[in-house]
Design an enzyme around this catalytic site. Sequence first.
Site, PDB file in Angstrom:
ATOM      1  N   SER A 212      45.836  38.285  40.075  1.00 57.75           N
ATOM      2  CA  SER A 212      45.506  38.999  41.289  1.00 57.75           C
ATOM      3  C   SER A 212      45.797  38.143  42.493  1.00 57.75           C
ATOM      4  O   SER A 212      45.489  36.955  42.510  1.00 57.75           O
ATOM      5  CB  SER A 212      44.039  39.389  41.292  1.00 57.75           C
ATOM      6  OG  SER A 212      43.924  40.626  40.680  1.00 57.75           O
TER       7      SER A 212
ATOM      8  N   ASP B 174      44.235  46.168  48.980  1.00 59.20           N
ATOM      9  CA  ASP B 174      43.527  45.037  48.380  1.00 59.20           C
ATOM     10  C   ASP B 174      44.105  43.694  48.850  1.00 59.20           C
ATOM     11  O   ASP B 174      44.770  42.987  48.095  1.00 59.20           O
ATOM     12  CB  ASP B 174      43.602  45.156  46.849  1.00 59.20           C
ATOM     13  CG  ASP B 174      42.541  44.308  46.162  1.00 59.20           C
ATOM     14  OD1 ASP B 174      41.969  43.430  46.823  1.00 59.20           O
ATOM     15  OD2 ASP B 174      42.311  44.522  44.950  1.00 59.20           O
TER      16      ASP B 174
ATOM     17  N   HIS C 183      39.692  41.634  46.757  1.00 59.70           N
ATOM     18  CA  HIS C 183      38.697  41.406  45.707  1.00 59.70           C
ATOM     19  C   HIS C 183      38.621  39.936  45.296  1.00 59.70           C
ATOM     20  O   HIS C 183      37.640  39.505  44.709  1.00 59.70           O
ATOM     21  CB  HIS C 183      38.907  42.336  44.501  1.00 59.70           C
ATOM     22  CG  HIS C 183      39.954  41.939  43.511  1.00 59.70           C
ATOM     23  ND1 HIS C 183      41.227  42.477  43.494  1.00 59.70           N
ATOM     24  CD2 HIS C 183      39.922  41.063  42.481  1.00 59.70           C
ATOM     25  CE1 HIS C 183      41.910  41.954  42.501  1.00 59.70           C
ATOM     26  NE2 HIS C 183      41.149  41.091  41.875  1.00 59.70           N
TER      27      HIS C 183
HETATM   28  N1  ARG Z   1      40.914  45.385  38.082  1.00 59.86           N
HETATM   29  C1  ARG Z   1      41.277  44.376  39.022  1.00 59.86           C
HETATM   30  C2  ARG Z   1      41.131  42.984  38.391  1.00 59.86           C
HETATM   31  O1  ARG Z   1      40.855  42.874  37.243  1.00 59.86           O
HETATM   32  C3  ARG Z   1      40.519  44.490  40.294  1.00 59.86           C
HETATM   33  C4  ARG Z   1      39.080  44.143  40.194  1.00 59.86           C
HETATM   34  C5  ARG Z   1      38.279  44.203  41.447  1.00 59.86           C
HETATM   35  N2  ARG Z   1      37.842  45.518  41.758  1.00 59.86           N
HETATM   36  C6  ARG Z   1      36.722  46.123  41.277  1.00 59.86           C
HETATM   37  N3  ARG Z   1      36.509  47.335  41.603  1.00 59.86           N
HETATM   38  N4  ARG Z   1      35.850  45.558  40.500  1.00 59.86           N
HETATM   39  O2  ARG Z   1      40.713  42.002  38.921  1.00 59.86           O
HETATM   40  N1  ASP Z   2      42.818  42.579  38.680  1.00 57.36           N
HETATM   41  C1  ASP Z   2      43.261  41.428  37.940  1.00 57.36           C
HETATM   42  C2  ASP Z   2      42.954  40.133  38.670  1.00 57.36           C
HETATM   43  O1  ASP Z   2      42.003  40.049  39.407  1.00 57.36           O
HETATM   44  C3  ASP Z   2      44.688  41.545  37.560  1.00 57.36           C
HETATM   45  C4  ASP Z   2      44.845  42.251  36.252  1.00 57.36           C
HETATM   46  O2  ASP Z   2      43.988  42.085  35.365  1.00 57.36           O
HETATM   47  O3  ASP Z   2      45.847  42.922  36.089  1.00 57.36           O
HETATM   48  O4  ASP Z   2      43.528  39.110  38.415  1.00 57.36           O
END
Ligand code: ARG
Ligand code: ASP
Length: 723
Positions: A658, A228, A92
């Site tokens: 991330s 990921d 991502h």
């Molecule tokens: N929650 C994770 C972060 O904040 C992954 C985000 C990417 N994935 C998504 N489905 N939008 O970055």
């Molecule tokens: N998914 C998040 C990122 O892209 C990590 C998190 O918020 O825990 O950095």
Amino acid sequence: MRKITLCFLAFILLTLPSLADEGMWIPMLLKKYNIEDMQKAGFKLTAEDIYDINQASLKDAVIGLGNEGSPFHHFCTGEIVSDQGLVITNHHCSFGMIQAHSSLEHNYLRDGFWAQSMADELVNPKITASILVRMEDVTDKINAGLNAGMSESERTKKVNEICRKLEAEAVKGTNLAANIKPYFNGNQYFLSVFKIFRDVRLVGAPNSAIGKFGGDTDNWTWPRHTGDFSVLRIYAGPDNEPAAISDKNVPYKPAKFFKISARGVQEGDFTMVFGYPGTTNEYLTSYAIDQIASVEDPHKIKIRTAKLEVINAAMESDELLRIKYAAKAASVANAWKKWQGEIKGLDRFSTADSKRVLENNFNNWAKSNGKTEYIGLTDRYKALYDARKEYILAAAYASEAGLGGAEIIKFAREIEQVLDNYDKFEDKEQLKESLKNYVEAFYKDYDVATDQRILTEMFKLYNNEEVGDRWIPSVVRLSPKYAKRNGYDRYAADLFKKSIFTHKDDLLKFIDNLSEKSIAKIEKDPILGVATGIYTLYADKIRPELSRIESELKLLNRLWIAGLMEMQPDKTFYPDANSTLRVAYGKIAGYHATDAVYYTHYTTLKGIMEKDNPNIYDYDVPQKLRDLYKNRDFGPYTQDGEVPVCFIATNHTTGGNSGSPVLDAEGNLIGLNFDRAWEGVMSDMQYSPEICRNIAVDIRYVLFIIDKYAGAQRLIDEMVIIR
Ligand code: ARG
Ligand code: ASP
């Protein structure tokens, strides 16, 4: 009632064990504050192994991913895993890069991408990779230029002035870049010096069915089965120093790279995350928490829900639209879902109540110790947040539903801003060229019909009484002509029909024939009119008041932390995340999610097969993965006979973390951080060791996919894998 609750909470807080696992620590201060604790928890290396400025240390293998214009804002973290500058980060994190290289002919989002040789690795203009060279506490140098009589704005100006000067001095005569950031709400300042690489290439990425498995359905939740990860490579000039993108560049030879441990993880194992957390707000007051949970977030959620309904329907309807909107949808959905989890968590853990206890204690302490600078602080907070409420809501609508609502609004404004300066451009032909490129880039991922639907929904939402009559710009209201025909749809349709911005070919022609006269005409464009109307109200009436309040809050925030530190002299505080390099450490651990539900600490390929469903886009497992599973063709990448996929730990992380390396007690790479578990996403405001878990993809799954699924053996050969 309130009194009893508060006493009870005070009791709970006092009897809580020390908050191990909480915190995002400054690498150069580990030696002073954390290393003993880390070693007690199982860490086998020294503080110098992590951060050293005289010899290579682990920090030299951690990279902050940024953009050309804002290299110090690290949108993600990555880590170097070979002596040829090979980097792993999340799928991502590279999503925008993969998407940018994708088309209907080369759909790398759908099919994955694996460069067969170095020559096939794809350049990503504007992506930067920074490596921290050193840090320095410059608090005293900055404070020396300040005095108590300064107003807040004088102080801010002076701080900026000194920072820019110190930054310039720190890197004079070098090719490095320096950046000073405030810590503890401006009670301390640290300088970070970076080497910033500007040639970062895409080496490989699995298809989204693996890299984004579970998609937005599973986002922010555990159990998780997302592969990921993606692979990049840093290129440097022939002298191994940063260079602009060029054929002459060669793979970067790093001072340090991570060795990979394929030995697996056990519950209770020590683990640390080394990366660039973006923003946390652990020291907010109850007033702020209440406002976020009951005013800001619910409205922003509502607006994004409407946006997502339109985008998702478009993506379902057409393969090209799915490509165009994939990255946009993911970014709208990500914060949207997180806010929902955050509200739940803050409520479940009575965060505002525990903050009230702290504020009470603070007030009592200030009074009984005659700390005049802190007496009345919480009342001032209350008054400011009361005043802020109306403006923050107006601003949320202006940004989420207005300027950041339908994309055409922002697009029109951006073009206008360039045209406003038409006479200042000497080379008009060059200006036309770059404007046309800008239009082409915008339209590559744009769909007029979808955006028109979004604008319609935004109009509907904007017109509601909670916003407050005077904060609804007249341009988003219905004129009598439309009101009669119940016409947000009509209104948006007419705007889209009459505007030039929604007609790509006309717009390009207009740019070709650009002149003072034609520019005057475009000023009357109806969509630009809407954009200007929203912006003017925001810039003239909302923003000034909001910035005044925020600047007063800034002062209180600085005092508040200073006071808390004075009140609790034995407590070791950690600074909020600010996109600088940090270490979080904890242990591999499952958790009790809700009543009767315990989640174990890792998932496996078996779980992917359990979720498999060709009719659900997010759970459609690629046939090749099914086959590997059926034939149990797992290579050496197993634990108890299954391929591990993800695991969780108690590391305190946030957005920006991330892609961060998740390391074992010996500093070897065991996984890549990519998310947090639903029940604990409020950790940006309150961390709880029982329930806050970071989610990592197990490095063995990464290796399994690279090796068995993608057949990119050349990459495995570059890595040092401890088995
Ligand atoms: N929650 C994770 C972060 O904040 C992954 C985000 C990417 N994935 C998504 N489905 N939008 O970055
Ligand atoms: N998914 C998040 C990122 O892209 C990590 C998190 O918020 O825990 O950095």
